[in-house]
Write a protein that holds these residues in place. Structure first.
Motif, PDB file in Angstrom:
ATOM      1  N   GLY A  14     -91.452  22.264 -56.156  1.00 31.48           N
ATOM      2  CA  GLY A  14     -91.422  20.813 -56.235  1.00 31.48           C
ATOM      3  C   GLY A  14     -92.242  20.142 -55.147  1.00 31.48           C
ATOM      4  O   GLY A  14     -93.002  19.212 -55.404  1.00 31.48           O
ATOM      5  N   ALA A  15     -92.102  20.629 -53.915  1.00 34.23           N
ATOM      6  CA  ALA A  15     -92.857  20.039 -52.803  1.00 34.23           C
ATOM      7  C   ALA A  15     -94.352  20.308 -52.948  1.00 34.23           C
ATOM      8  O   ALA A  15     -95.174  19.432 -52.669  1.00 34.23           O
ATOM      9  N   SER A  16     -94.705  21.500 -53.411  1.00 38.80           N
ATOM     10  CA  SER A  16     -96.123  21.812 -53.619  1.00 38.80           C
ATOM     11  C   SER A  16     -96.722  20.919 -54.691  1.00 38.80           C
ATOM     12  O   SER A  16     -97.846  20.425 -54.548  1.00 38.80           O
ATOM     13  N   LEU A  17     -95.978  20.703 -55.751  1.00 34.29           N
ATOM     14  CA  LEU A  17     -96.456  19.818 -56.812  1.00 34.29           C
ATOM     15  C   LEU A  17     -96.593  18.386 -56.300  1.00 34.29           C
ATOM     16  O   LEU A  17     -97.577  17.704 -56.597  1.00 34.29           O
ATOM     17  N   ALA A  18     -95.633  17.934 -55.514  1.00 32.65           N
ATOM     18  CA  ALA A  18     -95.706  16.584 -54.946  1.00 32.65           C
ATOM     19  C   ALA A  18     -96.970  16.426 -54.099  1.00 32.65           C
ATOM     20  O   ALA A  18     -97.672  15.418 -54.194  1.00 32.65           O
ATOM     21  N   LYS A  19     -97.273  17.424 -53.287  1.00 32.72           N
ATOM     22  CA  LYS A  19     -98.485  17.378 -52.455  1.00 32.72           C
ATOM     23  C   LYS A  19     -99.740  17.376 -53.313  1.00 32.72           C
ATOM     24  O   LYS A  19    -100.700  16.654 -53.031  1.00 32.72           O
ATOM     25  N   ALA A  20     -99.736  18.176 -54.376  1.00 37.73           N
ATOM     26  CA  ALA A  20    -100.908  18.255 -55.257  1.00 37.73           C
ATOM     27  C   ALA A  20    -101.128  16.953 -56.019  1.00 37.73           C
ATOM     28  O   ALA A  20    -102.264  16.593 -56.319  1.00 37.73           O
ATOM     29  N   LEU A  21    -100.052  16.246 -56.308  1.00 35.42           N
ATOM     30  CA  LEU A  21    -100.164  15.000 -57.066  1.00 35.42           C
ATOM     31  C   LEU A  21    -100.473  13.793 -56.188  1.00 35.42           C
ATOM     32  O   LEU A  21    -100.722  12.702 -56.705  1.00 35.42           O
ATOM     33  N   ARG A  22    -100.451  13.983 -54.879  1.00 32.30           N
ATOM     34  CA  ARG A  22    -100.716  12.871 -53.956  1.00 32.30           C
ATOM     35  C   ARG A  22    -102.052  12.234 -54.302  1.00 32.30           C
ATOM     36  O   ARG A  22    -103.073  12.903 -54.397  1.00 32.30           O
ATOM     37  N   ILE A  29     -94.571   8.722 -55.574  1.00 29.23           N
ATOM     38  CA  ILE A  29     -93.884   9.990 -55.779  1.00 29.23           C
ATOM     39  C   ILE A  29     -92.490   9.911 -55.166  1.00 29.23           C
ATOM     40  O   ILE A  29     -92.332   9.656 -53.975  1.00 29.23           O
ATOM     41  N   CYS A  30     -91.512  10.129 -56.018  1.00 30.91           N
ATOM     42  CA  CYS A  30     -90.111  10.073 -55.629  1.00 30.91           C
ATOM     43  C   CYS A  30     -89.527  11.470 -55.709  1.00 30.91           C
ATOM     44  O   CYS A  30     -89.849  12.231 -56.619  1.00 30.91           O
ATOM     45  N   ALA A  42     -89.083  15.903 -46.282  1.00 27.99           N
ATOM     46  CA  ALA A  42     -90.140  15.549 -47.234  1.00 27.99           C
ATOM     47  C   ALA A  42     -90.626  14.121 -46.992  1.00 27.99           C
ATOM     48  O   ALA A  42     -91.825  13.840 -47.075  1.00 27.99           O
ATOM     49  N   LEU A  43     -89.720  13.221 -46.669  1.00 26.20           N
ATOM     50  CA  LEU A  43     -90.107  11.840 -46.368  1.00 26.20           C
ATOM     51  C   LEU A  43     -90.898  11.773 -45.065  1.00 26.20           C
ATOM     52  O   LEU A  43     -91.942  11.122 -44.991  1.00 26.20           O
ATOM     53  N   THR A  44     -90.415  12.452 -44.042  1.00 24.96           N
ATOM     54  CA  THR A  44     -91.063  12.449 -42.729  1.00 24.96           C
ATOM     55  C   THR A  44     -92.474  13.020 -42.792  1.00 24.96           C
ATOM     56  O   THR A  44     -93.390  12.504 -42.157  1.00 24.96           O
ATOM     57  N   GLU A  45     -92.653  14.085 -43.576  1.00 21.77           N
ATOM     58  CA  GLU A  45     -93.958  14.740 -43.681  1.00 21.77           C
ATOM     59  C   GLU A  45     -94.874  14.079 -44.709  1.00 21.77           C
ATOM     60  O   GLU A  45     -95.997  14.545 -44.905  1.00 21.77           O
ATOM     61  N   GLY A  46     -94.428  13.016 -45.350  1.00 16.54           N
ATOM     62  CA  GLY A  46     -95.262  12.298 -46.300  1.00 16.54           C
ATOM     63  C   GLY A  46     -95.453  13.004 -47.631  1.00 16.54           C
ATOM     64  O   GLY A  46     -96.379  12.684 -48.375  1.00 16.54           O
ATOM     65  N   VAL A  47     -94.584  13.955 -47.939  1.00 22.22           N
ATOM     66  CA  VAL A  47     -94.671  14.668 -49.213  1.00 22.22           C
ATOM     67  C   VAL A  47     -94.287  13.732 -50.356  1.00 22.22           C
ATOM     68  O   VAL A  47     -94.862  13.783 -51.442  1.00 22.22           O
TER      69      VAL A  47
END
Length: 90
Positions: A14-22, A29-30, A42-47
């Motif tokens: 999920g986190a990898s996909l969130a980063k890829a969709l940035r 992205i929620c 995830a919020l702190t790192e901007g994911v």
């Protein structure tokens, strides 16, 4: 309103996909998580742009998205669908 993507589960997939969709379609992205510490990281790192520890009080807001990605273990995915599918945007 812009395009909104909600990702249920912010583990490796999920986190990898969130980063890829940035930046894709300038989407917001929620993230949806059961672990508040994972969500905060995830919020702190901007994911993700926003996030929820999902419950009945915030499910409609969290799942009011143009795309919902379920990045959960199979059993958890079934439980998620049974519990919250009715809250998703039509």
């Amino acid at each position: 309103m812009g395009f909104k993507i909600t990702i249920a589960g912010l583990g490796l997939m999920g986190a990898s996909l969130a980063k890829a969709l940035r930046g894709w379609r300038n989407a917001a992205i929620c993230g949806v998580e059961t672990d508040a510490a994972v969500l905060e990281m995830a919020l702190t790192e901007g994911v993700i742009d926003s996030g929820y520890v999902l419950d009945e009080t915030n499910a409609r807001e969290a799942l009011d998205a143009d795309l919902v990605v379920i990045a959960l273990y199979p059993r958890a995915a079934l439980d998620f669908l049974r519990g919250y599918a009715r809250c998703a945007k039509e």
